[in-house]
Design a protein around this motif. Structure first.
Motif, short mmCIF file in Angstrom:
data_model
loop_
_atom_site.label_atom_id
_atom_site.label_comp_id
_atom_site.label_asym_id
_atom_site.label_seq_id
_atom_site.Cartn_x
_atom_site.Cartn_y
_atom_site.Cartn_z
N THR A 1 36.59 11.13 27.04
CA THR A 1 35.53 11.75 26.26
C THR A 1 35.25 10.88 25.04
O THR A 1 36.18 10.46 24.35
N GLU B 1 31.02 16.01 20.58
CA GLU B 1 31.19 15.33 21.86
C GLU B 1 29.89 14.66 22.26
O GLU B 1 28.84 15.30 22.31
N THR C 1 32.22 22.60 25.75
CA THR C 1 33.37 21.74 25.52
C THR C 1 34.55 22.55 24.98
O THR C 1 34.36 23.52 24.23
#
Length: 384
Positions: free
Chosen positions: A73, A134, A24
């Motif tokens: 996200t 995330e 990420t």
């Protein structure tokens, strides 16, 4: 006794290998911010690659409205220093592509923007000020007025690494009639994946491969030659719609049961506007090739969103309730509703009217917004 080595004495080659495994952009930025030597080990993003820009416009045919693949996200935000029980907040941010407003705050279970009363929420949310994890990326196909593109019910994209090049990216989506479609970056049209004689309900990326589940609960994976390969046996559940979700590395299928004979104004799609009456949850035992019914989720909560399904441990969200399933319904009068199914007593509640369940979604905790942050009343009706 084993010898321990301070992290600062580890070989640079090892740290370089670790840095290249980060998927990420947030993790890459954090890695590079530790110290000057780490910053020199891996380049800033993008570097030497051509990542797909989001929203990603799809090629047009004459008479078609512009269509885009959007990316959102979902994160867990936590304060930088945590003392006592972990207290996280679930937040979804979408890359808007608009100058001066690169991100939009959305409901974690839908594409609806969250509108709050002005002056209460921070004007800038710097993720470097928090501990950020995330949870999942989600993708959707929309036309230029922001509405969902009805020809494509759900999409999954791979690879979605921070280091991926646009030319490597492929999308698998569920097209009209439950067929699987495939599209690579730059393709002018969807290609139907051949060899299908069933209706698919959901698609996802699991362990680096595209997987799909059909209405009978059979999970298949799509191999590199675009063949649909059966991965699981049929499921015994007799529900009306199947959802796939990863829980602790295992593959789960959630079977949704809809009220029979529901009368709605969505005549072309009987699932839209129909009332959900219960769920049953199954875990795929990959060693034995069987389905095990899951009757308790313990401290896990499942989220069945419009464009992604994911799981969280409520231990990371202080004061929230687990052993439940969050899901959405589109009603005739209230727009999108977020509901919660309790595995313990099989009850269904409106999340907005149940503070113990709603807390994971709204309001933001005091370490983000010290003053109470009320939603716009009209937004409350259409989002939660």
């Amino acid at each position: 006794m084993e010898n321990t080595v301070p992290w600062s004495d580890l070989p640079k080659e090892l740290w370089c290998m670790i840095g290249k495994k980060l998927d990420t952009p947030t993790d890459v930025r954090r890695f590079r911010s530790v110290c000057s030597s780490w910053r020199s080990l891996i380049p800033p993003l993008p570097h030497g690659n051509n990542p797909p820009p989001f929203p990603l416009q799809l090629p047009l045919r004459p008479g078609q409205k512009p269509a885009f693949v959007t990316r959102s996200t979902i994160y867990r935000l936590q304060p930088p220093e945590v003392s006592g029980p972990a207290f996280g907040w679930l937040v979804k941010l979408e890359e808007s592509g608009e100058p001066g407003c690169p991100l939009r705050l959305l409901s974690p279970l839908s594409k609806e923007p969250i509108k709050y009363k002005p002056g209460f929420f921070p004007s800038v949310l710097n993720t470097l000020d928090f501990r950020v994890t995330e949870i999942v990326k989600e993708y959707a196909v929309e036309v230029d007025d922001g509405a969902n593109f009805r020809r494509v019910a759900k999409v999954a994209l791979f690879p979605d690494s921070a280091w991926a090049d646009a030319g490597e990216c492929a999308v698998v989506g569920i097209l009209e009639g439950g067929k699987l479609g495939h599209r690579r970056f730059g393709d002018e049209e969807w290609s139907v994946i051949e060899g299908q004689d069933c209706h698919f309900d959901d698609v996802m990326v699991y362990k680096g491969q595209f997987y799909a589940v059909d209405r009978l609960g059979t999970v298949s994976w799509i191999d590199p030659s675009l063949r649909v390969v059966q991965f699981s046996p049929h499921m015994c559940g007799g529900g009306d719609r199947k959802h796939m979700v990863e829980v602790g590395g295992d593959l789960y299928v959630v079977d949704r049961y809809l009220e029979r004979g529901a009368v709605t104004r969505y005549r072309n799609d009987p699932e839209v506007g129909s009332k959900t009456v219960k769920f049953r949850v199954y875990r795929l035992n990959q060693e034995w090739g069987t389905w095990d019914e899951v009757r308790r989720l313990d401290d896990v909560a499942l989220f069945l969103g419009d464009h992604s399904c994911f799981s969280v441990s409520v231990q990371e969200f202080g004061g929230c309730v687990g052993n439940c399933i969050y899901f959405t319904e589109l009603s005739d009068f209230y727009g999108v509703k977020v509901l919660v199914f309790c595995m313990e007593d099989q009850s269904i509640k409106r999340a907005a009217f149940s503070p113990d369940y709603f807390r994971i979604l709204w309001p933001p905790p005091a370490w983000i917004s010290p003053s109470p942050c009320p939603l716009d009343p009209k937004n409350m009706r259409t989002v939660y």
